[in-house]
Design a protein around this motif. Structure first.
Motif, PDB file in Angstrom:
ATOM      1  N   GLU A   1     -67.461  -0.895 -16.281  1.00 18.33           N
ATOM      2  CA  GLU A   1     -66.689  -1.762 -15.396  1.00 18.33           C
ATOM      3  C   GLU A   1     -65.218  -1.347 -15.439  1.00 18.33           C
ATOM      4  OE1 GLU A   1     -67.263  -5.854 -16.420  1.00 18.33           O
ATOM      5  OE2 GLU A   1     -69.445  -5.744 -16.287  1.00 18.33           O
ATOM      6  N   LEU A   2     -64.606  -1.232 -14.258  1.00 20.46           N
ATOM      7  CA  LEU A   2     -63.198  -0.843 -14.149  1.00 20.46           C
ATOM      8  C   LEU A   2     -62.501  -1.786 -13.178  1.00 20.46           C
ATOM      9  CD1 LEU A   2     -60.811   1.033 -14.690  1.00 20.46           C
ATOM     10  CD2 LEU A   2     -61.722   2.582 -12.935  1.00 20.46           C
ATOM     11  N   TYR A   3     -61.455  -2.449 -13.671  1.00 23.16           N
ATOM     12  CA  TYR A   3     -60.714  -3.442 -12.893  1.00 23.16           C
ATOM     13  C   TYR A   3     -59.293  -2.938 -12.642  1.00 23.16           C
ATOM     14  CZ  TYR A   3     -64.518  -6.537 -14.399  1.00 23.16           C
ATOM     15  OH  TYR A   3     -65.750  -7.094 -14.644  1.00 23.16           O
ATOM     16  N   LEU A   4     -58.983  -2.637 -11.377  1.00 23.73           N
ATOM     17  CA  LEU A   4     -57.669  -2.115 -10.997  1.00 23.73           C
ATOM     18  C   LEU A   4     -57.015  -2.969  -9.911  1.00 23.73           C
ATOM     19  CD1 LEU A   4     -58.534   1.694 -10.908  1.00 23.73           C
ATOM     20  CD2 LEU A   4     -56.867   0.630 -12.439  1.00 23.73           C
ATOM     21  N   SER A   5     -57.520  -4.163  -9.683  1.00 22.31           N
ATOM     22  CA  SER A   5     -56.994  -5.027  -8.624  1.00 22.31           C
ATOM     23  C   SER A   5     -55.573  -5.506  -8.938  1.00 22.31           C
ATOM     24  CB  SER A   5     -57.892  -6.247  -8.442  1.00 22.31           C
ATOM     25  OG  SER A   5     -59.150  -5.869  -7.961  1.00 22.31           O
ATOM     26  N   LYS A   6     -54.906  -5.947  -7.874  1.00 23.83           N
ATOM     27  CA  LYS A   6     -53.591  -6.592  -7.991  1.00 23.83           C
ATOM     28  C   LYS A   6     -52.563  -5.690  -8.653  1.00 23.83           C
ATOM     29  CE  LYS A   6     -55.574 -11.234  -7.948  1.00 23.83           C
ATOM     30  NZ  LYS A   6     -55.688 -12.550  -8.604  1.00 23.83           N
ATOM     31  N   ASN A   7     -52.534  -4.436  -8.221  1.00 27.96           N
ATOM     32  CA  ASN A   7     -51.465  -3.516  -8.566  1.00 27.96           C
ATOM     33  C   ASN A   7     -50.736  -3.142  -7.279  1.00 27.96           C
ATOM     34  OD1 ASN A   7     -51.369  -2.583 -11.558  1.00 27.96           O
ATOM     35  ND2 ASN A   7     -53.559  -2.725 -11.108  1.00 27.96           N
ATOM     36  N   GLN A   8     -50.051  -2.011  -7.288  1.00 30.46           N
ATOM     37  CA  GLN A   8     -49.326  -1.551  -6.106  1.00 30.46           C
ATOM     38  C   GLN A   8     -49.747  -0.126  -5.745  1.00 30.46           C
ATOM     39  OE1 GLN A   8     -45.160  -2.091  -7.104  1.00 30.46           O
ATOM     40  NE2 GLN A   8     -45.565  -4.131  -7.921  1.00 30.46           N
ATOM     41  N   LEU A   9     -51.030   0.171  -5.960  1.00 28.25           N
ATOM     42  CA  LEU A   9     -51.538   1.516  -5.704  1.00 28.25           C
ATOM     43  C   LEU A   9     -51.474   1.845  -4.217  1.00 28.25           C
ATOM     44  CD1 LEU A   9     -54.677   1.520  -8.054  1.00 28.25           C
ATOM     45  CD2 LEU A   9     -52.461   2.613  -8.474  1.00 28.25           C
ATOM     46  N   LYS A  10     -50.805   2.931  -3.904  1.00 27.39           N
ATOM     47  CA  LYS A  10     -50.678   3.359  -2.513  1.00 27.39           C
ATOM     48  C   LYS A  10     -51.656   4.476  -2.167  1.00 27.39           C
ATOM     49  CE  LYS A  10     -45.773   2.119  -2.110  1.00 27.39           C
ATOM     50  NZ  LYS A  10     -45.758   1.311  -3.329  1.00 27.39           N
ATOM     51  N   SER A  11     -52.170   5.157  -3.194  1.00 24.71           N
ATOM     52  CA  SER A  11     -53.129   6.248  -2.973  1.00 24.71           C
ATOM     53  C   SER A  11     -53.910   6.469  -4.260  1.00 24.71           C
ATOM     54  CB  SER A  11     -52.408   7.537  -2.564  1.00 24.71           C
ATOM     55  OG  SER A  11     -51.533   7.965  -3.598  1.00 24.71           O
TER      56      SER A  11
END
Length: 371
Positions: free
Chosen positions: A135-145
């Motif tokens: 499981e990998l959680y990367l939500s609610k960041n500012q990833l543009k690419s």
């Protein structure tokens, strides 16, 4: 002769205590800030206002929780001694970047939380050694690419969350190795298009969330291999129902109606009509969508090439932008009151250890002279 021997032993004990004090303790039982459970191998350092990862985390720790702190950066080898970790939570901090190789020793890691930080990009290969990740959680960041092939080593991944970022496009083949993926969350981004075949390898996918993006169409056959899909969200996208590209999506929704939840919510940008109701007569236009790359138009290049230096106006540069150009950064904030108190207590402990060590040394010298 017993006096000097006892003094030497005392000196060794005090020196060991001083070294321990200098390194800092982790667990509350040792005077540290984290809660440690020896039976479950869990270390909980959540909500402690930490600006750095505590030292001396037990090397056999299985679960490490560091969420709700003030971590702004990580040392490249921050977790290199924690090879037994299966769970790492860095949720709700202030991380702006991840150093390359920071997770390289976590080959047993199964769950990684990094959501609700300030990440704007991911280093290439940052997840390459996480071969057991589930499981990998990367939500609610500012990833543009996303870097190309950033998930290629995560062949056991079943859950991937990328919601609430600023993604405008996905790299070709970005999910090709995630053949066991069951849940994929891409909602609340700025996706304008999907690469052809982006979901073709996700034959086990059950949940696909793509609501609230900027999608106007999907490539022909985009969902043909998602035979296990049970929930999909396509609503709150500006679907262009005037172009015949929409007919694939409209037909696919009609076929899956009743078997895939939430599928009927996709609506056209104009008129408020549901995508599944669009007919060939209504979507008769053969539209051509502009390429959404960052290439500079040739007209602009030609104009710039033909311009003289005297014709180029001098633009004022704001002072703050000039400082950023030079690499200037504001100094870090001053320590908070609890941090100051912790620092003072550390210095007092260090001074006490030095005093006791000096006394022991003098005691040894005295007996040696006497002998």
């Amino acid at each position: 002769m017993m006096g000097p021997v006892l003094a030497a032993c005392l000196l060794i004990i005090l020196s060991t205590a001083w070294i321990s004090q200098a390194n800092g303790a982790t667990c509350k039982k040792d005077g540290g800030v984290c809660t440690c459970n020896d039976q479950t191998k869990n270390v909980d350092c959540s909500s402690k206002g930490l600006t750095a990862i505590p030292s001396n985390i037990p090397v056999d720790t299985d679960r490490l929780v560091l969420n709700y702190n003030k971590l702004r950066e990580l040392e490249p080898k921050a977790f290199h001694n924690l090879k037994e970790l299966t769970y790492l939570n860095l949720d709700t901090n202030q991380l702006q970047t991840l150093p390359a190789g920071v997770f390289d020793e976590l080959k047993n890691l199964e769950t990684l939380w990094i959501q609700q930080n300030q990440l704007q990009a991911l280093p290439a290969g940052v997840f390459d050694q996480l071969v057991e990740l589930d499981e990998l959680y990367l939500s609610k960041n500012q990833l543009k690419s996303l870097p190309p092939r950033v998930f290629d080593s995560l062949t056991k991944l079943t859950y991937l969350s990328l919601g609430y970022n600023e993604l405008q496009r996905l790299p070709d083949g970005v999910f090709d190795k995630l053949t066991l993926l069951e849940k994929l969350y891409l909602y609340n981004n700025q996706l304008q298009s999907l690469p052809k075949g982006v979901f073709d390898k996700l034959t086990e996918l059950k949940t696909l969330e793509m609501r609230n993006n900027q999608l106007r169409r999907v490539p022909e056959g985009a969902f043909d291999y998602l035979s296990n899909l049970s929930l999909v969200s396509l609503n709150d996208n500006p679907w262009d129902c005037s172009c015949n590209d929409i007919l694939y999506l409209s037909k696919w929704i009609r076929e899956k109606k009743g078997t895939v939840s939430n599928i009927e919510a996709a609506g056209c940008e104009e008129g408020g009509k549901a995508v599944l109701e669009i007919t060939e007569e209504e979507a008769a236009e053969d539209c051509v969508y502009p390429n959404t790359t960052t290439a500079i138009p040739t007209t602009i290049i030609t104009t710039l090439a033909s311009s003289n230096d005297d014709d180029i106006p001098e633009l004022p540069v704001p002072q703050e932008n000039f400082q950023k150009f030079l690499g200037y950064q504001e100094p870090d904030h001053l320590p908070t009151q609890p941090q100051c108190l912790m620092s003072i207590s550390g210095y007092l402990g260090l001074m006490m250890s030095l005093v006791l060590t000096s006394a022991a040394i003098l005691y040894v010298i005295h007996f040696l002279k006497k002998a």
